[in-house]
Every structure is written in structure tokens, then in C-alpha cells.
Design a protein around this motif. Sequence first.
Motif, PDB file in Angstrom:
ATOM      1  N   ASN A  42       0.846  -1.187   0.000  1.00  0.00           N
ATOM      2  CA  ASN A  42       0.000   0.000   0.000  1.00  0.00           C
ATOM      3  C   ASN A  42       0.887   1.244   0.000  1.00  0.00           C
ATOM      4  OD1 ASN A  42      -2.378  -1.492   0.098  1.00  0.00           O
ATOM      5  ND2 ASN A  42      -2.384  -1.567   2.331  1.00  0.00           N
ATOM      6  N   THR A  47      -1.906   2.513  -7.630  1.00  0.00           N
ATOM      7  CA  THR A  47      -3.175   3.100  -8.043  1.00  0.00           C
ATOM      8  C   THR A  47      -2.962   4.409  -8.797  1.00  0.00           C
ATOM      9  OG1 THR A  47      -4.363   2.040  -6.210  1.00  0.00           O
ATOM     10  CG2 THR A  47      -5.398   3.966  -7.214  1.00  0.00           C
ATOM     11  N   SER A  86     -12.366  -0.397  -9.677  1.00  0.00           N
ATOM     12  CA  SER A  86     -11.682   0.499  -8.747  1.00  0.00           C
ATOM     13  C   SER A  86     -11.864   0.067  -7.298  1.00  0.00           C
ATOM     14  CB  SER A  86     -12.226   1.920  -8.932  1.00  0.00           C
ATOM     15  OG  SER A  86     -11.741   2.790  -7.934  1.00  0.00           O
ATOM     16  N   GLN A  87     -10.941   0.504  -6.441  1.00  0.00           N
ATOM     17  CA  GLN A  87     -11.086   0.299  -4.998  1.00  0.00           C
ATOM     18  C   GLN A  87     -12.046   1.298  -4.379  1.00  0.00           C
ATOM     19  OE1 GLN A  87      -7.615  -0.615  -2.471  1.00  0.00           O
ATOM     20  NE2 GLN A  87      -6.373  -0.049  -4.239  1.00  0.00           N
ATOM     21  N   GLU A  88     -12.375   2.342  -5.100  1.00  0.00           N
ATOM     22  CA  GLU A  88     -13.144   3.449  -4.531  1.00  0.00           C
ATOM     23  C   GLU A  88     -14.595   3.061  -4.284  1.00  0.00           C
ATOM     24  OE1 GLU A  88     -12.462   6.601  -7.282  1.00  0.00           O
ATOM     25  OE2 GLU A  88     -10.323   6.757  -6.778  1.00  0.00           O
ATOM     26  N   ARG A 145     -18.474  -5.590  -3.487  1.00  0.00           N
ATOM     27  CA  ARG A 145     -17.296  -5.739  -4.345  1.00  0.00           C
ATOM     28  C   ARG A 145     -17.616  -6.635  -5.545  1.00  0.00           C
ATOM     29  NH1 ARG A 145     -13.207  -2.299  -3.580  1.00  0.00           N
ATOM     30  NH2 ARG A 145     -11.588  -3.827  -4.039  1.00  0.00           N
ATOM     31  N   ASP A 163      -8.167  -3.358  -9.806  1.00  0.00           N
ATOM     32  CA  ASP A 163      -7.393  -2.804  -8.699  1.00  0.00           C
ATOM     33  C   ASP A 163      -7.832  -3.473  -7.396  1.00  0.00           C
ATOM     34  OD1 ASP A 163      -5.835  -1.295  -7.022  1.00  0.00           O
ATOM     35  OD2 ASP A 163      -6.569   0.646  -7.706  1.00  0.00           O
ATOM     36  N   GLU A 164      -7.011  -4.392  -6.897  1.00  0.00           N
ATOM     37  CA  GLU A 164      -7.283  -5.154  -5.672  1.00  0.00           C
ATOM     38  C   GLU A 164      -8.665  -5.828  -5.727  1.00  0.00           C
ATOM     39  OE1 GLU A 164      -4.969  -5.680  -3.698  1.00  0.00           O
ATOM     40  OE2 GLU A 164      -3.604  -3.970  -3.654  1.00  0.00           O
ATOM     41  N   ASN A 167     -10.129  -7.826  -2.424  1.00  0.00           N
ATOM     42  CA  ASN A 167     -10.276  -7.199  -1.114  1.00  0.00           C
ATOM     43  C   ASN A 167     -11.682  -7.437  -0.556  1.00  0.00           C
ATOM     44  OD1 ASN A 167      -7.713  -6.207  -1.042  1.00  0.00           O
ATOM     45  ND2 ASN A 167      -8.283  -4.042  -1.033  1.00  0.00           N
ATOM     46  N   GLU A 168     -11.756  -7.731   0.738  1.00  0.00           N
ATOM     47  CA  GLU A 168     -13.014  -7.921   1.473  1.00  0.00           C
ATOM     48  C   GLU A 168     -13.759  -9.203   1.111  1.00  0.00           C
ATOM     49  OE1 GLU A 168     -15.480  -4.355   2.389  1.00  0.00           O
ATOM     50  OE2 GLU A 168     -14.263  -3.386   0.832  1.00  0.00           O
ATOM     51  N   THR A 195      -2.412  -5.597  -7.241  1.00  0.00           N
ATOM     52  CA  THR A 195      -2.679  -6.283  -5.982  1.00  0.00           C
ATOM     53  C   THR A 195      -1.453  -6.286  -5.075  1.00  0.00           C
ATOM     54  OG1 THR A 195      -3.488  -8.364  -5.009  1.00  0.00           O
ATOM     55  CG2 THR A 195      -2.011  -8.547  -6.905  1.00  0.00           C
TER      56      THR A 195
END
Length: 312
Positions: A42, A47, A86-88, A145, A163-164, A167-168, A195
Motif C-alpha cells: 500500500n 493506483t 476500482s477500490q473506490e 465488491r 485494482d485489488e 479485497n473484502e 494487488t
Amino acid sequence: MLEPVYELEDVTFYYKKGRYKANDGISLTIYKGEIIGILGPNGAGKTTLIKQMIGHLAPTVGSVKFQRQEVSRNTKDVVKQIAYYSQETFALSFLKTWEAIYFTGRLKGLSKKEAKQQTDNILLRLGMEAYRNKLVSKLSGGQRRLISLGTTLIGQASVIILDEPTNELDPLKRKLVWEIIRELNYKGTTIILVTHNILEAEKVVHRVAVIDNGKLLAIDHVEKLKRRVDQRMRLEIYAHEASFQKIQDRLEGFGKVELVEDAKLTMLIEKHSIRPVIDLIQDEALNISQYSLLPPSLEDVYSMLQEQQRSE
């Protein structure tokens, strides 16, 4: 002959009016039909680099080209040809899950019939059919997600940037996402995978670009990168907890021994040390139940690259 999709040359990006360098002279080429992993911790600049590849940011220095076009000058044309996960925060949380995917498809130019058919197929593939009429805002983080991934998949873009993506997600859903990535690539989709989950990414990527502190540390095929960067072997030892300290003391001169799981120790050893190390761990007094000798993992290579950068 390999066909370039993206060509990045000396990409440098500054934040905060030039006080912070997020990307530092990154040059790489991404080819049609490959899965390339962009790995790093991170804050490494991953990104930020992706945002320049999709036209959300323009490089301070250098150029980003998509199919020979400068992205910053042709952003509208570029975004029509790629899909970006996106992670957003998910922007369509006020819609039902099927609506979020369906209307994304319509915005991408699909007919009503095609958008509906793809939406139904995607919900089924993601295991989210039972939640089709639930508001996105009422889903769990992992479910949101998956729906976000669904909006990326609809339209069947030839280039997908993730992008990732895991995650979650729980282990079963992560496995599902990796299966989908393989399926897409088998059909010819170029996939750019961002990632920090190195162990999982290693199973699907063809090449990997390692980024840290804004710099490209290495880029190559996974196996070539392993051979080029790290010639050691990974020793994995399973033993009773009471023996851990004795094992560590006995192997201290051959490398760093780390506890990675409840009953598992691991270390990297030079190839010329393999025979004496094996002789040592076969001592019955150490109470070792099992051991294995493996090539270094991508995570090992990644750690070594970071160590090399810190020592420069």
C-alpha cells in the motif's frame, strides 16, 4: 509478434505541487492477451499509475500510450475500450444489484436485450442471483465488491484493469474471482491486475511488475524473475512447538528461520547449503514431522527486491 496494448515511458507523477513523487520514471509495455500483475505494498504508487493509464491523471513527466494513442489526449476514446475495477466507493449504491450492472451495460452501448442477458449471466456467475433485487447499499462489503466487479465485466471489454479485486472477499469468493480472471484471459482479454496479495496473484499472472516507493523494481515472467533475483531454495519445516527454538538455533548459521503458521517454519537457503541443512534437520532429536524443499515463491522474490532497494 507481440502486440503492445500499453506503452509507458519514464512516467513520473508528483502530488502536492511537486513535493511528493508518487511515480518515479516508470517504463513498461503491456502486451495483448497477457495477465500482468502490478505488485507492491500500500502506498507504493500502483493506483496512481493506473489512474494515469485510464486518463484520470496526466503524467507530470513521461507518456502513457494505449494502442499508440497518448491517453491524456484521447481519454474519451481510451475509456470506451477498457473496463476498470476500482477500490473506490461504489457509486450506484441506490440501485438494485441487477440495475447497477444492467444500466452500466446500457451506458457502455449495449442494447436492452444484450444488457439484460449479460446482467443475468454475470449475476449467476458471481453467485449473486439471489440478491438481484436487493439494494446495493444493503449488501455486505464483499457482496458490493462482487457487484462492482459485475459492472466491470458487462460489455466484455478487451482490456480489463482490476485494482485489488479480492479485497473484502472470503476465501471461496476470492477463488471465484481468480477463476473468472482465467476464463476472461482464455477468451483473449488482456488483464492488468493490481494487488498486494502476492501468493494468490502468482497463480494467475504471466508477468509481474514490482513497484515500491514509486519505482519499478523489476518486470519479467514470474519464473524468470525468480531465477534472476533469488537463487535460493525455500525450506518448509513442520514440527511441534516445543522444538521451534532448538530448530532455529541449529539452523541459525544458514539463514533466517521464520514461523509462518502454527506448526510451520520456513527459511531460504543457498543451494550449496542444502545438503548440510537436510542432514541437520533429519536429527531425530529435533522432532520434525515433515519438511519440503521448494523453489522460492514470488513473495520471497518480492521481499528480496525490497531489501535490495533499502540497501541502495
